[in-house]
Design a protein around this motif. Structure first.
Motif, PDB file in Angstrom:
ATOM      1  N   GLN A  23       0.859  -1.231   0.033  1.00  0.00           N
ATOM      2  CA  GLN A  23       0.119  -0.096   0.054  1.00  0.00           C
ATOM      3  C   GLN A  23       0.966   1.159  -0.054  1.00  0.00           C
ATOM      4  O   GLN A  23       0.349   2.375  -0.287  1.00  0.00           O
ATOM      5  CB  GLN A  23      -0.738  -0.059   1.214  1.00  0.00           C
ATOM      6  CG  GLN A  23      -1.909  -1.156   1.124  1.00  0.00           C
ATOM      7  CD  GLN A  23      -2.922  -1.090   2.380  1.00  0.00           C
ATOM      8  OE1 GLN A  23      -2.259  -1.946   3.458  1.00  0.00           O
ATOM      9  NE2 GLN A  23      -4.049  -0.785   2.700  1.00  0.00           N
ATOM     10  N   HIS A 121       1.235  -9.030   4.725  1.00  0.00           N
ATOM     11  CA  HIS A 121       0.219  -8.244   4.871  1.00  0.00           C
ATOM     12  C   HIS A 121      -0.387  -8.201   3.391  1.00  0.00           C
ATOM     13  O   HIS A 121      -0.325  -7.199   2.345  1.00  0.00           O
ATOM     14  CB  HIS A 121       0.694  -6.896   5.113  1.00  0.00           C
ATOM     15  CG  HIS A 121      -0.411  -6.008   5.283  1.00  0.00           C
ATOM     16  ND1 HIS A 121      -0.415  -5.124   6.909  1.00  0.00           N
ATOM     17  CD2 HIS A 121      -1.744  -5.466   4.965  1.00  0.00           C
ATOM     18  CE1 HIS A 121      -1.503  -4.622   6.788  1.00  0.00           C
ATOM     19  NE2 HIS A 121      -2.267  -4.543   5.745  1.00  0.00           N
ATOM     20  N   ASN A 166      -1.251 -10.439   8.829  1.00  0.00           N
ATOM     21  CA  ASN A 166      -2.301  -9.521   9.091  1.00  0.00           C
ATOM     22  C   ASN A 166      -3.660 -10.044   8.843  1.00  0.00           C
ATOM     23  O   ASN A 166      -4.068 -10.477   7.633  1.00  0.00           O
ATOM     24  CB  ASN A 166      -2.074  -8.167   8.346  1.00  0.00           C
ATOM     25  CG  ASN A 166      -2.939  -7.138   8.539  1.00  0.00           C
ATOM     26  OD1 ASN A 166      -2.697  -6.529   9.656  1.00  0.00           O
ATOM     27  ND2 ASN A 166      -3.707  -6.809   7.568  1.00  0.00           N
ATOM     28  N   GLU A 167      -4.330  -9.733  10.025  1.00  0.00           N
ATOM     29  CA  GLU A 167      -5.900  -9.989   9.837  1.00  0.00           C
ATOM     30  C   GLU A 167      -6.358 -11.289   8.759  1.00  0.00           C
ATOM     31  O   GLU A 167      -6.950 -11.203   7.932  1.00  0.00           O
ATOM     32  CB  GLU A 167      -6.612  -8.693   9.106  1.00  0.00           C
ATOM     33  CG  GLU A 167      -6.375  -7.394   9.805  1.00  0.00           C
ATOM     34  CD  GLU A 167      -7.366  -6.376   9.543  1.00  0.00           C
ATOM     35  OE1 GLU A 167      -7.956  -6.432   8.607  1.00  0.00           O
ATOM     36  OE2 GLU A 167      -7.421  -5.240  10.121  1.00  0.00           O
ATOM     37  N   TYR A 298     -10.720  -0.160  14.184  1.00  0.00           N
ATOM     38  CA  TYR A 298     -11.070   1.112  13.834  1.00  0.00           C
ATOM     39  C   TYR A 298     -12.536   1.364  14.167  1.00  0.00           C
ATOM     40  O   TYR A 298     -12.826   2.518  14.040  1.00  0.00           O
ATOM     41  CB  TYR A 298     -11.212   1.081  12.309  1.00  0.00           C
ATOM     42  CG  TYR A 298      -9.950   0.931  11.547  1.00  0.00           C
ATOM     43  CD1 TYR A 298      -9.284  -0.376  11.424  1.00  0.00           C
ATOM     44  CD2 TYR A 298      -9.202   2.191  11.032  1.00  0.00           C
ATOM     45  CE1 TYR A 298      -7.888  -0.277  10.524  1.00  0.00           C
ATOM     46  CE2 TYR A 298      -7.883   1.917  10.220  1.00  0.00           C
ATOM     47  CZ  TYR A 298      -7.550   0.655  10.093  1.00  0.00           C
ATOM     48  OH  TYR A 298      -6.092   0.707   9.577  1.00  0.00           O
ATOM     49  N   GLU A 376      -3.025  -0.905  14.255  1.00  0.00           N
ATOM     50  CA  GLU A 376      -3.826  -0.130  13.306  1.00  0.00           C
ATOM     51  C   GLU A 376      -5.227   0.439  13.875  1.00  0.00           C
ATOM     52  O   GLU A 376      -5.752  -0.001  14.880  1.00  0.00           O
ATOM     53  CB  GLU A 376      -4.218  -0.778  12.194  1.00  0.00           C
ATOM     54  CG  GLU A 376      -3.411  -1.261  11.098  1.00  0.00           C
ATOM     55  CD  GLU A 376      -3.909  -2.082   9.892  1.00  0.00           C
ATOM     56  OE1 GLU A 376      -4.967  -1.698   9.436  1.00  0.00           O
ATOM     57  OE2 GLU A 376      -3.046  -2.921   9.399  1.00  0.00           O
ATOM     58  N   SER A 430      -5.743   2.996   0.066  1.00  0.00           N
ATOM     59  CA  SER A 430      -6.455   2.194   0.930  1.00  0.00           C
ATOM     60  C   SER A 430      -6.649   0.842   0.141  1.00  0.00           C
ATOM     61  O   SER A 430      -6.798   0.695  -0.705  1.00  0.00           O
ATOM     62  CB  SER A 430      -7.774   2.875   1.087  1.00  0.00           C
ATOM     63  OG  SER A 430      -9.095   1.966   0.966  1.00  0.00           O
ATOM     64  N   THR A 431      -7.043  -0.294   0.902  1.00  0.00           N
ATOM     65  CA  THR A 431      -7.290  -1.494   0.338  1.00  0.00           C
ATOM     66  C   THR A 431      -8.172  -1.546  -0.826  1.00  0.00           C
ATOM     67  O   THR A 431      -7.986  -2.121  -1.793  1.00  0.00           O
ATOM     68  CB  THR A 431      -7.928  -2.695   1.334  1.00  0.00           C
ATOM     69  OG1 THR A 431      -8.917  -2.195   1.858  1.00  0.00           O
ATOM     70  CG2 THR A 431      -6.883  -3.185   2.235  1.00  0.00           C
ATOM     71  N   LYS A 437      -9.373   7.299  -0.251  1.00  0.00           N
ATOM     72  CA  LYS A 437      -9.815   7.227   1.140  1.00  0.00           C
ATOM     73  C   LYS A 437      -8.393   7.341   2.004  1.00  0.00           C
ATOM     74  O   LYS A 437      -7.634   6.536   1.840  1.00  0.00           O
ATOM     75  CB  LYS A 437     -10.391   5.808   1.547  1.00  0.00           C
ATOM     76  CG  LYS A 437     -10.929   5.756   2.772  1.00  0.00           C
ATOM     77  CD  LYS A 437     -11.333   4.282   2.911  1.00  0.00           C
ATOM     78  CE  LYS A 437     -12.180   4.142   4.324  1.00  0.00           C
ATOM     79  NZ  LYS A 437     -12.508   2.735   4.616  1.00  0.00           N
ATOM     80  N   TYR A 439      -5.791   8.142   5.064  1.00  0.00           N
ATOM     81  CA  TYR A 439      -5.640   8.053   6.498  1.00  0.00           C
ATOM     82  C   TYR A 439      -4.288   8.628   7.169  1.00  0.00           C
ATOM     83  O   TYR A 439      -4.088   8.717   8.417  1.00  0.00           O
ATOM     84  CB  TYR A 439      -5.267   6.309   6.757  1.00  0.00           C
ATOM     85  CG  TYR A 439      -6.679   5.643   6.920  1.00  0.00           C
ATOM     86  CD1 TYR A 439      -7.393   5.172   7.804  1.00  0.00           C
ATOM     87  CD2 TYR A 439      -6.890   4.975   5.556  1.00  0.00           C
ATOM     88  CE1 TYR A 439      -8.465   4.400   7.918  1.00  0.00           C
ATOM     89  CE2 TYR A 439      -7.942   4.285   5.430  1.00  0.00           C
ATOM     90  CZ  TYR A 439      -8.978   3.782   6.613  1.00  0.00           C
ATOM     91  OH  TYR A 439      -9.876   3.285   6.435  1.00  0.00           O
TER      92      TYR A 439
END
Ligand code: BG6
Length: 478
Positions: A23, A121, A166-167, A298, A376, A430-431, A437, A439
């Motif tokens: 990213q 990630h 990640n996630e 988030y 995050e 952003s994904t 978007k 951040y």
């Protein structure tokens, strides 16, 4: 509990920010990096945005670290791109890729910034996908272990905080969106095989880290969305528990206890699912004791009962940042998610809920008694520089202030929180929404369609955050 005094953050608290290679780096074809699946996704599938340049961190890393240092950072969480380290199946690592991360890590360490490094990630090399059928084939386990061991060998003398995957929960729950799912028609069953293979990769990385990195610590990074019950209706409470299980708790229980819970085993039995667990897998899990959790959080969600005869609804993410586009899922017999009247929403229909941060940290601590680092947390917004060339992101300052205050309260509650690394340091893709978007604490002067000059411009939130962290969480501003 209410406290008379303002929160005090521990000495050595890790104040920083966060990013992920695909990213932020760009330079996707440089210095021997191979193509990853997420490149193809981002370059072809709207509203993803082309990641070939991203924030061009690959070429600006020194400038970026200098800005971190100026802000007073004591940590930076980033990920290593697997396709930079192993561009093909030869098993020979790419020295130029290793050099890039050595340079970045040295730059951080020399500036007093603790690197917190994620191994995976979302950037699966295309050669891994072709060779092993992505996350579906057990061949990926050795490939991932080799990649992890190479990272520990090359960087483990300076990197002490590691994160495995990640996630993973989001990669399963949103497998179609994040590219984990290759065969949609059989995903209902396949997802548990894929998840089991990811668990083995995670476990192998944990074991190798403890073996190879002196004083190394490693943990997973669940994507956490604490779930409230919509009402006091007992069936809404059960729906809340169901939603929590199916979106995060199944994964967290596994990481902490290193075995599958009765809940998921009964679910598999009920649905005739065989996750393809081999003899010897449990022995691997037994050795994979994690040291901490990275926490991505988030927002919150709110659950209500979904009766068996209700119409199912798949989760439809808000793709363009126009309020009201998100559709919450309805899973008949399990749960549905609903809007919450007690919180505000971002343009992407994400709940703005600082208390969720305290809730999730308290809950995770009660369940697992493991330290946590916030890896995050952040506010995605449509943004551009104003006529003075500045970005006055007062909404982000409010968001961060409220969230960090809740972290402080959680520490007063007795929870062991080691650091706070919001998403993101600079703007990055952003994904799903590219630069539309944003951040960052630092603006990147580009849009999705126009690369402009890629200049780094400190936003108002950068100055505010810098004042807060330089006072170790005492100077909250106005
Ligand atoms: C996290 C991911 O889930 O959320 C990041 O780890 C991602 O990669 C972040 O960018 C924010 O989500 P999004 O879709 O707004 O970019």
């Amino acid at each position: 509990m209410h406290y008379k005094e303002k929160p005090i953050f521990p000495k050595n608290f890790l104040w920083g920010a966060s990013s992920a290679a695909w990213q932020v780096e760009g330079a996707v074809n440089e210095d021997g990096r191979a193509v990853s699946k997420i490149d193809l996704n981002s370059q072809t599938k709207k509203p993803f945005a082309d990641n070939s340049v991203a924030s061009d961190h690959y070429h600006h890393y020194k400038e970026d670290v200098a800005l971190m240092k100026e802000a007073g950072f004591t940590s930076y969480r980033f990920s290593i791109a697997w396709p930079r380290i192993f561009p093909d199946k030869s098993g020979i690592p790419n020295q130029k890729g290793i050099n890039f991360y050595n340079n970045l890590i040295n730059e951080l360490v020399n500036n007093g910034i603790e690197p917190i490094v994620t191994l995976y990630h979302y950037d699966l090399p295309v050669w891994v996908d072709e060779e092993y059928d992505g996350w579906y084939g057990r061949g990926i386990i050795d490939a991932f272990e080799q990649y992890a061991r190479t990272c520990f060998k090359e960087f483990g003398d300076r990197v002490k905080y590691w994160l495995s995957i990640n996630e993973q929960n989001m990669q399963i729950v949103y497998g179609h969106w994040l590219g984990t799912c290759k065969y949609p028609e059989t995903w209902f069953e396949d997802q548990w095989k894929v998840n089991h293979i990811m668990n083995l990769c995670h476990a192998k990385a944990v074991i190798a880290c403890h073996e190879m990195v002196e004083n190394g610590k490693i943990g997973p990074v669940p994507g956490m969305v604490p779930i409230y019950s919509n009402t006091g209706n007992p069936m809404d409470q059960i729906a809340r528990l169901n939603a929590e299980e199916f979106t995060e708790k199944i994964w967290n229980d596994f990481y902490a206890h290193r075995k599958y819970s009765n809940f998921i085993k009964n679910y598999w039995k009920e649905h005739g699912i065989n996750p393809d667990i081999h003899d010897g897998d449990q022995e691997i899990f037994n050795q994979a004791r994690i040291d901490y959790f990275g926490i991505n959080c988030y927002r919150s969600n709110t659950a209500a009962e979904a009766k068996l005869d209700e119409q199912p609804q798949a989760y439809e993410l808000n793709k363009y940042g126009i309020k009201g586009q998100l559709k919450f899922p309805v899973v008949p017999g399990e749960y549905k998610l609903v809007y919450n009247d007690y919180v505000e929403y971002t343009d992407w229909d994400w709940e703005i809920d600082p208390v969720a941060m305290r809730y999730v940290l308290r809950d995770m601590w009660n369940l697992y008694q493991l330290p946590m680092i916030i890896t995050e947390n952040g506010y995605g917004a449509h943004e551009d520089v104003d006529e003075n060339g500045e970005v006055n992101d007062a909404y982000r300052i409010n968001f961060l202030r409220d969230q960090i205050y809740q972290v402080g309260l959680t520490i007063q509650d007795g929870v062991e929180v080691l650091g706070y690394n919001p998403w993101s340091f600079t703007d990055l893709l952003s994904t799903g929404n590219g630069m539309a978007k944003r951040y960052g604490l630092v603006f990147i002067n580009r849009t999705d369609d126009d690369l402009r000059d890629l200049a780094r411009i400190k936003k108002a939130s950068y100055y505010w955050y810098s004042n807060l962290i330089k006072s170790n969480g005492q100077n909250w501003g106005n």
